[in-house]
Scaffold this motif. Structure first.
Motif, mmCIF file in Angstrom:
data_model
loop_
_atom_site.group_PDB
_atom_site.id
_atom_site.type_symbol
_atom_site.label_atom_id
_atom_site.label_comp_id
_atom_site.label_asym_id
_atom_site.label_seq_id
_atom_site.Cartn_x
_atom_site.Cartn_y
_atom_site.Cartn_z
ATOM 1 N N TRP A 1 -24.899 -18.556 -26.905
ATOM 2 C CA TRP A 1 -24.913 -17.138 -27.266
ATOM 3 C C TRP A 1 -23.653 -16.493 -26.722
ATOM 4 C CZ3 TRP A 1 -28.693 -14.272 -29.866
ATOM 5 C CH2 TRP A 1 -29.832 -14.978 -30.225
ATOM 6 N N GLU A 2 -23.019 -15.654 -27.531
ATOM 7 C CA GLU A 2 -21.880 -14.866 -27.069
ATOM 8 C C GLU A 2 -22.437 -13.537 -26.574
ATOM 9 O OE1 GLU A 2 -18.244 -15.501 -29.810
ATOM 10 O OE2 GLU A 2 -20.017 -15.901 -31.030
ATOM 11 N N HIS B 1 -21.223 -15.357 -40.579
ATOM 12 C CA HIS B 1 -21.840 -16.544 -39.979
ATOM 13 C C HIS B 1 -22.635 -16.210 -38.717
ATOM 14 C CE1 HIS B 1 -19.396 -18.712 -42.838
ATOM 15 N NE2 HIS B 1 -18.305 -18.186 -42.320
ATOM 16 N N VAL B 2 -23.256 -15.044 -38.684
ATOM 17 C CA VAL B 2 -24.073 -14.638 -37.537
ATOM 18 C C VAL B 2 -25.508 -15.086 -37.801
ATOM 19 C CG1 VAL B 2 -24.921 -12.699 -36.179
ATOM 20 C CG2 VAL B 2 -22.594 -12.656 -37.086
ATOM 21 N N LEU B 3 -26.021 -15.947 -36.947
ATOM 22 C CA LEU B 3 -27.391 -16.427 -37.110
ATOM 23 C C LEU B 3 -28.401 -15.441 -36.536
ATOM 24 C CD1 LEU B 3 -26.825 -20.187 -36.226
ATOM 25 C CD2 LEU B 3 -27.002 -19.138 -38.483
ATOM 26 N N ALA B 4 -28.056 -14.810 -35.420
ATOM 27 C CA ALA B 4 -28.961 -13.837 -34.802
ATOM 28 C C ALA B 4 -28.155 -12.909 -33.910
ATOM 29 C CB ALA B 4 -30.032 -14.536 -33.975
ATOM 30 N N ILE C 1 -25.339 -15.182 -31.803
ATOM 31 C CA ILE C 1 -25.015 -16.599 -31.976
ATOM 32 C C ILE C 1 -24.541 -16.787 -33.410
ATOM 33 C CG2 ILE C 1 -27.371 -17.326 -32.543
ATOM 34 C CD1 ILE C 1 -26.507 -19.865 -30.708
ATOM 35 N N ARG C 2 -23.455 -17.543 -33.539
ATOM 36 C CA ARG C 2 -22.860 -17.781 -34.852
ATOM 37 C C ARG C 2 -22.922 -19.256 -35.205
ATOM 38 N NH1 ARG C 2 -17.055 -15.676 -34.776
ATOM 39 N NH2 ARG C 2 -17.087 -16.150 -32.572
#
Length: 147
Positions: free
Chosen positions: A133-134, A106-109, A126-127
């Motif tokens: 953002w992590e 589920h990682v978007l970027a 970001i998930r």
């Protein structure tokens, strides 16, 4: 003697109708709209970091943006890469992009930024289900002594 009628009572009919409705709902797929998605587990992020930061295993080679190239010292200095694939999964794969190990779903970027030539890399990702953002620092310094 009283004669018994064959058939269903009102209660039996309602129960049968309820079961039939439930089966149709599940078959058609309406149930997916009624069930809320389970949010992603935040521990997956830390498990991914623990795997990547195994002492002396991975050493930073190159990369910037959404791709990082590493050397795996437990596999005879085999070159590997970290990237997000088309299924939104952060994967560790070989140089050709095959033979992969899914690390985080589920990682978007993802954005990898090396800090000079230290082997330390800033990771921002970001998930799905997260609004921020992590950001963390990942240690890819390889084995002690720089071998």
């Amino acid at each position: 003697m009283k004669q018994r009628h064959q058939g269903f009572t009102l209660i039996e009919g309602l129960i049968a109708l309820g079961i039939a409705t439930l089966l149709v709902t599940l078959t058609v797929g309406w149930g997916r709209r009624l069930v809320r998605a389970i949010p992603s587990d935040d521990t997956q992020f830390f498990v991914m970091l623990a795997y990547l930061e195994q002492p002396g295993r991975y050493q930073y080679l190159a990369g910037d943006g959404d791709l990082v190239e590493l050397t795996d010292h437990t596999e005879a200095h085999k070159p590997v890469r970290l990237s997000v694939d088309h299924t939104n999964t952060l994967r560790l794969s070989n140089q050709n992009g095959s033979g992969n190990l899914p690390l985080l779903q589920h990682v978007l970027a993802a954005n990898w930024q090396p800090i000079g030539k230290t082997g330390l890399v800033w990771l921002q990702l970001i998930r799905e289900g997260h609004t921020k953002w992590e950001t963390t620092l990942v240690d890819f310094r390889g084995p002690a002594g720089g071998s």
